[in-house]
Motif scaffolding. Structure first.
Motif, short mmCIF file in Angstrom:
data_model
loop_
_atom_site.label_atom_id
_atom_site.label_comp_id
_atom_site.label_asym_id
_atom_site.label_seq_id
_atom_site.Cartn_x
_atom_site.Cartn_y
_atom_site.Cartn_z
N UNK A 139 0.85 -1.19 -0.04
CA UNK A 139 0.04 0.04 0.01
C UNK A 139 0.96 1.39 -0.02
N UNK A 140 2.04 1.19 -0.61
CA UNK A 140 3.02 2.49 -0.39
C UNK A 140 2.31 3.69 -1.05
N UNK A 141 1.71 3.44 -2.43
CA UNK A 141 1.02 4.61 -3.03
C UNK A 141 -0.10 5.03 -2.22
N UNK A 142 -0.79 4.17 -1.66
CA UNK A 142 -2.11 4.91 -0.98
C UNK A 142 -1.68 5.47 0.39
N UNK A 143 -0.69 5.01 0.89
CA UNK A 143 -0.14 5.60 2.07
C UNK A 143 0.77 7.15 1.94
N UNK A 144 1.30 7.13 0.65
CA UNK A 144 1.66 8.42 0.31
C UNK A 144 0.66 9.23 -0.24
N UNK A 145 -0.43 8.95 -0.65
CA UNK A 145 -1.58 9.75 -1.08
C UNK A 145 -2.07 10.36 0.25
N UNK A 146 -2.40 9.55 1.19
CA UNK A 146 -2.84 10.01 2.67
C UNK A 146 -1.91 11.03 3.15
N UNK A 147 -0.68 10.80 3.26
CA UNK A 147 0.55 11.84 3.48
C UNK A 147 0.32 13.10 2.66
N UNK A 148 0.29 13.08 1.37
CA UNK A 148 0.18 14.14 0.65
C UNK A 148 -1.08 15.04 0.67
N UNK A 149 -2.12 14.30 1.01
CA UNK A 149 -3.48 14.99 1.06
C UNK A 149 -3.50 15.73 2.20
N UNK A 150 -2.82 15.29 3.27
CA UNK A 150 -3.00 15.65 4.67
C UNK A 150 -2.22 16.95 4.64
N UNK A 151 -1.01 17.29 3.95
CA UNK A 151 -0.06 18.32 3.64
C UNK A 151 -1.00 19.26 2.65
N UNK A 152 -1.80 18.81 1.93
CA UNK A 152 -2.16 20.11 1.04
C UNK A 152 -3.79 20.56 1.10
N UNK A 153 -4.26 19.66 2.17
CA UNK A 153 -5.75 20.06 2.26
C UNK A 153 -5.80 20.47 3.80
#
Length: 289
Positions: free
Chosen positions: A142-156
């Motif tokens: 789930x590396x891409x999903x975990x990256x998605x969550x991290x990036x979304x948290x930083x951007x929203x």
């Protein structure tokens, strides 16, 4: 200087190695203290190129290529080829994008172009396309999903941080259904924030469309895909007396008319993917202001 070679190779093959560009650009950025400023500028320009490739505007894409070509390095490099925009014909882009959106998949800022814009999708069944995007997010633990969550948290907005963390945990545990109403609320809240509107539901989507029309030269495939998904599926007006739609519908879910037994893990993943698309649009908005 050997650390630059993967980037240079990736530039020459950007269509086939889009994800490699991002990885190498990030890697060079991390070691920028040990390489010349020109090399760091090359890495950043390369990363910018991968973003510009998602802009439906030939001048914007060519500008990204010209930026990289103008950087001088004390290396023996081949001249950078002139970009042929015909390969990214707008009709082809819209046809594939609309088809992907019909399955519920929007384009994110971190998703490789060569994953999203595949002509073969046009001849594939919906569940086949679902499997491709699910695999993208779930492979390698789930590396891409975990990256998605991290990036979304930083951007929203920070107020969604706890919901996003819990959404990831629940998804990994297979208890994704409870996240679906919450994620729809996050999507609507962030969309209203991005376009600066107090409207909600379909009227909010209409205002989003009007904003896109006002900024045509900055329209991205991501913005188009988000609008089509909202207008034709997630925020679509659909009478409660009619049969359930194939994809999630905001009104049916938030007004208690939908049947949660029909919700699948790919539905939760689609909503998280959509949030990543909104994050990308928000980045563009900030960059252009």
């Amino acid at each position: 200087m050997d650390s630059l070679q993967p980037i240079l190779n990736s530039i020459q093959k950007f269509q086939q190695q889009h994800s490699q560009i991002l990885r190498e650009a990030s890697r060079v950025a991390m070691i920028s203290n040990y390489i010349p400023d020109e090399a760091f500028r090359m890495a950043k320009a390369t990363e910018n190129l991968t973003r510009q490739l998602k802009i439906i505007n030939s001048d914007s894409i060519q500008k990204a290529f010209d930026t990289i070509s103008s950087i001088k390095l004390d290396l023996h490099l081949p001249s950078f080829p002139k970009f042929d925009y015909l390969e990214f014909d707008e009709q082809r882009l819209e046809r594939i994008t609309r088809h992907n959106v019909s399955v519920g998949w929007t384009l994110t800022g971190d998703m490789p172009i060569n994953l999203y814009l595949r002509d073969e999708y046009l001849d594939m069944e919906h569940d086949e396309i679902d499997k491709i995007f699910i695999a993208f997010y779930e492979e390698d633990e789930y590396v891409q999903l975990k990256t998605l969550i991290k990036n979304v948290k930083n951007g929203l907005s920070e107020k969604w941080s706890e919901i996003l963390d819990q959404s990831l945990d629940l998804y990994l545990e297979g208890r994704y259904k409870i996240t679906i109403p919450a994620l729809i609320s996050v999507i609507e809240g962030e969309l209203s924030s991005i376009i600066g509107s107090s409207k909600y539901g379909k009227r909010l989507v209409d205002e989003f469309h009007n904003k896109l029309d006002d900024k045509m030269k900055f329209l991205t495939i991501a913005a188009y895909s988000a609008y089509f998904f909202f207008d034709e599926h997630l925020f679509k007006s659909h009478d409660f007396t009619h049969a359930r739609l194939p994809l999630l519908n905001r009104n049916w879910i938030l007004h208690g008319r939908d049947d949660p037994s029909a919700w699948k893990k790919e539905d939760a993943l689609r909503l998280l993917n959509t949030l990543s698309t909104l994050q990308f649009i928000k980045e563009i908005e900030i960059a252009e202001n």
